[in-house]
Design a protein around this motif. Structure first.
Motif, PDB file in Angstrom:
ATOM      1  N   SER A 244      -4.982   4.556  -1.220  1.00 34.42           N
ATOM      2  CA  SER A 244      -3.750   3.849  -0.846  1.00 34.42           C
ATOM      3  C   SER A 244      -3.174   4.389   0.451  1.00 34.42           C
TER       4      SER A 244
ATOM      5  N   THR B  42      -5.097  -8.102  -2.308  1.00 40.02           N
ATOM      6  CA  THR B  42      -4.163  -6.994  -2.541  1.00 40.02           C
ATOM      7  C   THR B  42      -3.027  -7.419  -3.445  1.00 40.02           C
TER       8      THR B  42
ATOM      9  N   ASN C 200       2.108   1.638  -3.502  1.00 34.33           N
ATOM     10  CA  ASN C 200       1.024   2.139  -4.354  1.00 34.33           C
ATOM     11  C   ASN C 200       0.790   3.625  -4.126  1.00 34.33           C
TER      12      ASN C 200
ATOM     13  N   TRP D  34       0.821  -1.207   0.000  1.00 36.73           N
ATOM     14  CA  TRP D  34       0.000   0.000   0.000  1.00 36.73           C
ATOM     15  C   TRP D  34       0.857   1.260   0.000  1.00 36.73           C
TER      16      TRP D  34
ATOM     17  N   THR E 174       3.431   5.597  -5.875  1.00 34.87           N
ATOM     18  CA  THR E 174       3.264   5.576  -7.331  1.00 34.87           C
ATOM     19  C   THR E 174       2.071   6.408  -7.783  1.00 34.87           C
TER      20      THR E 174
END
Length: 103
Positions: A40, A101, A31, A28, A34
């Motif tokens: 997230s 996930t 993510n 997470w 990113t």
């Protein structure tokens, strides 16, 4: 089962939960880095807090000078059964969360 068996179940369950939460927070967090999505970030914060709770439980079960001994010798079996149910339900929930996930 004896009380010693209950503490072993608790220790293993909490240790597994801690490992899964480390993986989830890493995913997470990656993510969020990113995509910069609020979703997230929320998941990473939730995972971090749940990780802290499990790490603290593991510390109490393994290392705390007073509580580790109490858990291992004097905690009533019915209390252990309730405690273990919570840890095991959390383990099952985290298995599913990690599975969806990771996908």
């Amino acid at each position: 089962m004896t009380t010693i068996d209950w503490i072993d179940v608790a220790r293993v369950s909490v240790a597994v939960n801690t490992g899964m939460l480390l993986a989830l927070v890493w995913i997470w967090g990656r993510n969020y880095a990113t995509f910069r999505s609020k979703h997230s970030l929320g998941l990473a914060a939730f995972g971090g807090l749940l990780l802290a709770q499990n790490a603290l439980s593991l510390y109490f079960y393994l290392f705390h000078p007073v509580l580790a001994g109490w858990f291992a010798t004097d905690m009533p079996p019915l209390a252990w059964q309730a405690n273990i149910a919570i840890h095991v339900f959390q383990t099952v929930a985290l298995v599913f969360l990690l599975w969806v996930t990771w996908d």
